[in-house]
Design an enzyme around this catalytic site. Structure first.
Site, PDB file in Angstrom:
ATOM      1  CG  HIS A 159      -2.212  -0.724   1.011  1.00  0.00           C
ATOM      2  ND1 HIS A 159      -3.401  -0.108   0.681  1.00  0.00           N
ATOM      3  CD2 HIS A 159      -2.494  -2.045   1.073  1.00  0.00           C
ATOM      4  CE1 HIS A 159      -4.354  -1.010   0.560  1.00  0.00           C
ATOM      5  NE2 HIS A 159      -3.832  -2.202   0.786  1.00  0.00           N
TER       6      HIS A 159
ATOM      7  CG  HIS B 112       3.987  -6.029   3.326  1.00  0.00           C
ATOM      8  ND1 HIS B 112       3.396  -5.676   4.518  1.00  0.00           N
ATOM      9  CD2 HIS B 112       3.047  -5.839   2.380  1.00  0.00           C
ATOM     10  CE1 HIS B 112       2.158  -5.267   4.296  1.00  0.00           C
ATOM     11  NE2 HIS B 112       1.917  -5.371   2.990  1.00  0.00           N
TER      12      HIS B 112
END
Length: 442
Positions: A87, A176
């Site tokens: 993100h 991630h």
């Protein structure tokens, strides 16, 4: 000497969930509470495994609030190591993380365009690229922290993590990424295909794999190490519920969700720390208006006012759902509706013979064939049935379409009329396109 650290991920600062500005404030509060709790726990360092921000270009207000919170561990001389998530990563050279690093608030690890050498970072060249890793020393013991920002599935088609990350001693790998085995086990409502790697893609030799990206808590093992996801700090959607209710036709059955928070890791063994966050409730019911009104009114006593609530209705005939806003006094209400069809129950007594005559079953069988072309036979059967029904009305005084008392008598009568029908067909055999017109003339 005991090493103790906090592992958190997916704070998503600045996220105005469902376009509600106050939700961004609640995401901020959760992050601040996590940092304060970590400090109270007396951690040696803090790991942020990606998606600190909800966007790669957070607002000035979000950046200012993040700076204020990260000043707390800095004052306590607690280093914070971080990587970018999907993100908040950027394709540009500089991201919001670099701003925080320039202020001495975090230490960014992973691939870099410049060398970093200080108390908490060192750089080496691996496979032609500069790779920054974190360092923490305590009581003569050293821990290395490897990692990289979020990488797409396409990157993993060309690269192997093991080519870049080779631990020499006690080490942590921070990523991630989604893991296939996790997705197959959890069956998430959202993030179902959020995986880029499998467990076997994780290089062995690390004592702890600090993961982010998936918003559910999950742990497993990789060799001698522990693979851990702390989950997001706040609830992400209604699939990430605190409580779920499903109507089974007689009663609501409830399923508790999981708490939200982060991990305190001591001697590489994670312990969950719960945060107080906004409750999400999810209800699904199928029924008519009377049932829905009655059962949801009864259930409303179980739903707290501060909750976010989703109600999914399945109906055969629509009705006004405005009454749901009166029944449920909640902070946010989301209503979904969809049509459903009543299904015939399979079992004793439910047979085609109970619904269709032999003639009707014969017609259904013909038109249901894959390569149906026998229009003439279907026409013959339809006319045969109409003739039989007319004679049945004459003989019994019954209504058209009713079965005669003795089916074998009907078959005998239709057999006698077969020759006459064939002659009619010879005189006026219809084309397929004129079928409806021809039938109307009969």
């Amino acid at each position: 000497m005991t090493i103790k650290f906090a592992h958190l991920a997916d704070a998503h600062l600045g996220y105005e969930q469902y376009r509600l500005p106050y939700r961004a404030e609640e995401f901020r509060q959760a992050f601040e509470e996590a940092i304060r709790r970590a400090i109270e726990e007396g951690v040696d360092f803090i790991l942020i495994a990606g998606d600190l921000f909800h966007r790669s270009n957070p607002s000035p207000q979000t950046i200012k609030e993040t700076i204020d919170i990260l000043e707390l561990p800095k004052k306590e001389k607690i280093p914070v190591f971080a990587i970018e998530g999907n993100h908040d990563r950027t394709q540009r050279r500089i991201s919001a993380y670099h701003l925080l690093e320039s202020l001495g608030l975090i230490h960014l690890i992973g691939f870099s365009e410049e060398r970093k050498e200080n108390r908490y970072q060192t750089t080496e060249k691996v496979s032609g690229r500069l790779l920054v890793r974190g360092i923490f020393e305590k009581g003569g013991k050293s821990i290395e922290i490897y990692g990289t920002k979020y990488m797409s599935a396409a990157w993993f088609e060309r690269n192997r993590l093991g080519d870049y990350f080779r631990p020499q001693g006690d080490a942590i790998l921070m990523l991630h990424q989604g893991i296939r085995e996790m997705m197959e086990k959890l069956h998430l409502e959202s993030q179902r295909d959020y995986f880029e790697i499998s467990l076997n893609d994780l290089p062995e030799g690390f004592l702890y794999y600090a993961m982010g990206h998936i918003h559910k808590r999950w742990t497993t093992n990789r060799g001698q190490g522990i693979v851990a996801y702390p989950g997001s700090l706040q609830r992400w959607d209604f699939g990430d519920y605190e409580m779920r209710y499903r109507w089974d036709g007689l009663r609501f059955r409830h399923t508790a969700g999981e708490d939200k928070g982060f991990l305190i890791v001591e001697d590489f063994k994670p312990r969950f720390i719960k945060l107080d966050v906004r409750p999400f409730y999810d209800i699904r019911i199928k029924g008519d208006e009377a049932t829905v009104r009655k059962e949801l009114r009864r259930l409303s006593r179980e739903i707290p006012q501060e909750a976010f609530l989703r109600i999914s209705l399945e109906w055969e005939r629509p009705f006004d759902v405005a009454f749901l806003h009166e029944i449920f006094n909640v902070r946010y209400l989301h209503i979904r509706t969809r049509f459903g069809r009543r299904k015939l129950e399979k079992g004793k007594g439910t047979r085609a013979e109970d619904f269709f005559t032999p003639l009707e079953r014969r017609i259904i069988g013909l038109v249901g064939e894959k390569d149906f072309e026998d229009f003439d036979e279907v026409i013959r059967l339809i006319l045969q049935g109409e003739k039989a029904a007319g004679e049945s009305r004459t003989e019994t005084g019954g209504k058209a379409g009713e079965k005669p008392e003795k089916s074998h008598e009907t078959r005998e009568k239709t057999g006698k009329e077969k020759t006459g029908i064939d002659k009619e067909k010879k005189r006026e055999k219809p084309k397929k396109a004129d079928l409806t017109l021809w039938l109307s003339k009969r």
